[in-house]
Each structure stands twice: as structure tokens, then as C-alpha cells.
Enzyme design. Structure first.
Site, short mmCIF file in Angstrom:
data_model
loop_
_atom_site.label_atom_id
_atom_site.label_comp_id
_atom_site.label_asym_id
_atom_site.label_seq_id
_atom_site.Cartn_x
_atom_site.Cartn_y
_atom_site.Cartn_z
N TYR A 13 0.44 -19.35 -3.76
CA TYR A 13 0.18 -20.64 -3.09
C TYR A 13 -1.17 -21.24 -3.51
CZ TYR A 13 4.24 -20.68 0.08
OH TYR A 13 5.50 -20.76 0.62
N PHE B 129 -4.18 -24.77 6.25
CA PHE B 129 -3.21 -23.72 6.62
C PHE B 129 -3.15 -22.58 5.62
CE2 PHE B 129 -0.88 -27.21 4.48
CZ PHE B 129 -0.28 -26.53 3.43
N ARG C 98 15.97 -28.08 -2.29
CA ARG C 98 15.11 -28.69 -1.26
C ARG C 98 15.93 -29.42 -0.20
NH1 ARG C 98 9.61 -27.98 -1.72
NH2 ARG C 98 9.28 -29.77 -0.35
N THR D 85 9.77 -29.62 5.58
CA THR D 85 8.83 -28.52 5.87
C THR D 85 8.77 -28.22 7.37
OG1 THR D 85 7.52 -29.36 4.02
CG2 THR D 85 6.48 -27.71 5.45
N ARG E 211 16.20 -25.08 7.56
CA ARG E 211 15.03 -25.14 8.45
C ARG E 211 15.40 -25.72 9.82
NH1 ARG E 211 10.74 -26.87 3.69
NH2 ARG E 211 9.95 -24.77 3.23
N HIS F 125 11.47 -20.98 0.92
CA HIS F 125 10.65 -21.75 -0.03
C HIS F 125 11.53 -22.25 -1.16
CE1 HIS F 125 7.45 -22.80 -2.88
NE2 HIS F 125 8.23 -22.23 -3.79
O1 CDP Z 1 7.45 -25.43 1.60
P1 CDP Z 1 7.26 -26.92 1.40
O2 CDP Z 1 7.22 -27.31 -0.05
O3 CDP Z 1 8.27 -27.72 2.19
O4 CDP Z 1 5.84 -27.31 2.07
P2 CDP Z 1 4.35 -27.29 1.44
O5 CDP Z 1 3.68 -28.54 1.88
O6 CDP Z 1 4.38 -26.97 -0.01
O7 CDP Z 1 3.65 -26.08 2.23
C1 CDP Z 1 3.92 -24.74 1.86
C2 CDP Z 1 4.15 -23.94 3.13
O8 CDP Z 1 2.96 -23.93 3.90
C3 CDP Z 1 5.20 -24.50 4.09
O9 CDP Z 1 6.53 -24.17 3.73
C4 CDP Z 1 4.80 -23.87 5.40
O10 CDP Z 1 5.23 -22.50 5.49
C5 CDP Z 1 3.26 -23.89 5.29
N1 CDP Z 1 2.66 -25.05 5.95
C6 CDP Z 1 1.99 -24.88 7.16
O11 CDP Z 1 1.90 -23.75 7.67
N2 CDP Z 1 1.41 -25.96 7.80
C7 CDP Z 1 1.50 -27.19 7.26
N3 CDP Z 1 0.93 -28.22 7.90
C8 CDP Z 1 2.15 -27.39 6.04
C9 CDP Z 1 2.74 -26.30 5.42
MG MG Z 2 5.82 -26.76 -1.50
#
Ligand code: CDP
Ligand code: MG
Length: 137
Positions: free
Chosen positions: A49, A57, A85, A91, A102, A115
Site C-alpha cells: 500500500y 489511514f 471493481r 470502498t 462490499r 481489494h
Molecule cells: O480499495 P479501494 O481501491 O476501493 O480504496 P483505496 O482508496 O485504494 O484505499 C485502500 C484501502 O484503504 C481501502 O480498501 C480500505 O480498506 C482502506 N481505507 C480506509 O481504511 N479508510 C479510508 N478513508 C479509505 C480507505
Molecule cells: Mg485502491
């Protein structure tokens, strides 16, 4: 033909959703071309990540991603990146469309089961983060 990297996160594994996630991908015509179960260290999760290292976060997310085993897979098919996706949903499960993984199973924005790579560029980085060429079939 597109390739993408998907993960059943520690909450998904604990909730017995490995098969459910794979079934939804396969039902949409996607093919699993590489797959394994691993338990990331916190460093391993931080490397995966790395694009989020400045986000508030990041610490909590990487602790969560290393708290139990995950299932990582390379999935391929036409438009695999956007289809995965779509199947995942937004998310934040509160914003996720009904019938997405989700919406159906996620507890909150962090613990969101699954993911999926967000672009071809991240898919390439993420696939090579977990799989060598000998592990892709
Ligand atoms: O997984 P996705 O691409 O939908 O979201 P991201 O913006 O790439 O963020 C990666 C991961 O971080 C998310 O799937 C969540 O598990 C976590 N996250 C979080 O804990 N709090 C947020 N405000 C945004 C993301
Ligand atoms: Mg992402």
C-alpha cells in the site's frame, strides 16, 4: 485481455468468504490465473500500500492487512480491472451498490473484504509484488 490483482482481505478470510469472492469473479467470466494464501508482515502490507503512505489511514490499514492470512489472486479477462471493481463495490460499504461484495459483507470503510487494482499501472506493480512468472498459469 486485462490482468488485475485481487485480495480477499483478513476480514474476508475470517468470515469464510474466499469461495464467495472467487465465485463472483468466475460467474462474470473472469479466470483465476494465480492464487495463494499468505500472512503479510506489517512491512509487507506497507510495501503493498505504498501509494497510500501519506494518507491518515495508512497505519491502521497496514495493521489490519497483516492481522491474519489473506488470499491473493491474479484474475484475467476482458476489462478485468473495471469488472472486478464493479463486483467489489465502492470502498465505503455505505456507498456500495446493492449486490456488490462490499455492500453484502463489509463492516466498514476499512474492513471491506476485498481489494482490486485500480488501473493497469497499479495492476502490474501489485501482480509482481506477489507473483513470479512461474506462479502465473
Ligand atoms: O480499495 P479501494 O481501491 O476501493 O480504496 P483505496 O482508496 O485504494 O484505499 C485502500 C484501502 O484503504 C481501502 O480498501 C480500505 O480498506 C482502506 N481505507 C480506509 O481504511 N479508510 C479510508 N478513508 C479509505 C480507505
Ligand atoms: Mg485502491
Amino acid at each position: 485481455m486485462e490482468k488485475t490483482l485481487s485480495i480477499v482481505k483478513p476480514d474476508g478470510v475470517k468470515k469464510n468468504l474466499i469461495g464467495e469472492v472467487i465465485k463472483r469473479f468466475e460467474q462474470q467470466g473472469l479466470r483465476v490465473a494465480a492464487l495463494k494464501m499468505i500472512h503479510l508482515t506489517e512491512e509487507g502490507a506497507k510495501g503493498f500500500y505504498i501509494v497510500h503512505r501519506q494518507r491518515p489511514f495508512y497505519e491502521s490499514l497496514t495493521r489490519f492487512m497483516s492481522e491474519g492470512p489473506i488470499v491473493v489472486m491474479m484474475v484475467e479477462g476482458e476489462k478485468a480491472i473495471s469488472i472486478v471493481r464493479e463486483i467489489m463495490g465502492a470502498t465505503n460499504p455505505k456507498d456500495a451498490a446493492p449486490g456488490t461484495i462490499r455492500a453484502d459483507f463489509a463492516a466498514d470503510i476499512e474492513h471491506n473484504i476485498v481489494h482490486g487494482s485500480d488501473s493497469q499501472e497499479s495492476a502490474e506493480f501489485e501482480i509482481s509484488y506477489f507473483f513470479s512468472s512461474l506462479e502465473i498459469h
